[in-house]
Motif scaffolding. Structure first.
Motif, PDB file in Angstrom:
ATOM      1  N   ILE A  58       1.155   7.191  -6.732  1.00  0.00           N
ATOM      2  CA  ILE A  58      -0.101   7.887  -7.080  1.00  0.00           C
ATOM      3  C   ILE A  58       0.041   9.378  -6.892  1.00  0.00           C
ATOM      4  O   ILE A  58       0.607   9.897  -6.044  1.00  0.00           O
ATOM      5  N   ILE A  97       0.838  -1.211   0.000  1.00  0.00           N
ATOM      6  CA  ILE A  97       0.000   0.000   0.000  1.00  0.00           C
ATOM      7  C   ILE A  97       0.868   1.255   0.000  1.00  0.00           C
ATOM      8  O   ILE A  97       0.614   2.205  -0.745  1.00  0.00           O
ATOM      9  N   LEU A  98       1.907   1.272   0.823  1.00  0.00           N
ATOM     10  CA  LEU A  98       2.779   2.457   0.893  1.00  0.00           C
ATOM     11  C   LEU A  98       3.516   2.683  -0.431  1.00  0.00           C
ATOM     12  O   LEU A  98       3.649   3.830  -0.873  1.00  0.00           O
ATOM     13  N   TRP A 155       2.462   1.688  -3.388  1.00  0.00           N
ATOM     14  CA  TRP A 155       1.414   2.098  -4.327  1.00  0.00           C
ATOM     15  C   TRP A 155       1.088   3.582  -4.157  1.00  0.00           C
ATOM     16  O   TRP A 155       0.992   4.317  -5.133  1.00  0.00           O
ATOM     17  N   ARG A 156       0.938   4.010  -2.901  1.00  0.00           N
ATOM     18  CA  ARG A 156       0.628   5.422  -2.631  1.00  0.00           C
ATOM     19  C   ARG A 156       1.776   6.335  -3.045  1.00  0.00           C
ATOM     20  O   ARG A 156       1.541   7.500  -3.367  1.00  0.00           O
ATOM     21  N   GLY A 157       2.977   5.822  -3.065  1.00  0.00           N
ATOM     22  CA  GLY A 157       4.131   6.612  -3.483  1.00  0.00           C
ATOM     23  C   GLY A 157       4.098   6.933  -4.973  1.00  0.00           C
ATOM     24  O   GLY A 157       4.654   7.924  -5.422  1.00  0.00           O
TER      25      GLY A 157
END
Length: 84
Positions: free
Chosen positions: A84, A77-78, A80-82
């Motif tokens: 986006i 998740i981290l 992926w968020r990096g």
């Protein structure tokens, strides 16, 4: 080579200390979302109760596997968020 149970407990203590200092910093600035704090507190109480209930009942391999999966999910998740 550390015992995963001790590592998880140590992580919990460090997380509590960091969270307490963060909360203190937000309170002094007047930036506290009390609804979110309440939800997090209720979740923490539920998790603590469940953890205490399962202490000694969960095998070391299951605990290690569960912690590994949780870290893998959070890490994904981290990352992926990096992007986006």
């Amino acid at each position: 080579g550390a015992n995963p149970r001790n590592a998880a407990g140590t992580n919990l203590i460090i997380g509590f200390a960091m969270g307490s200092m963060g909360w203190f910093g937000h309170v002094t600035q007047g930036n506290v979302d009390y609804t979110l704090a309440l939800l997090m507190g209720i979740s923490a109480m539920g998790g603590s109760y469940l953890g205490a209930k399962l202490t000694g009942r969960v095998t070391l391999s299951r605990l290690t596997t569960t912690l590994g999966l949780i870290l893998l999910i959070i890490g994904t998740i981290l990352v992926w968020r990096g992007f986006i």
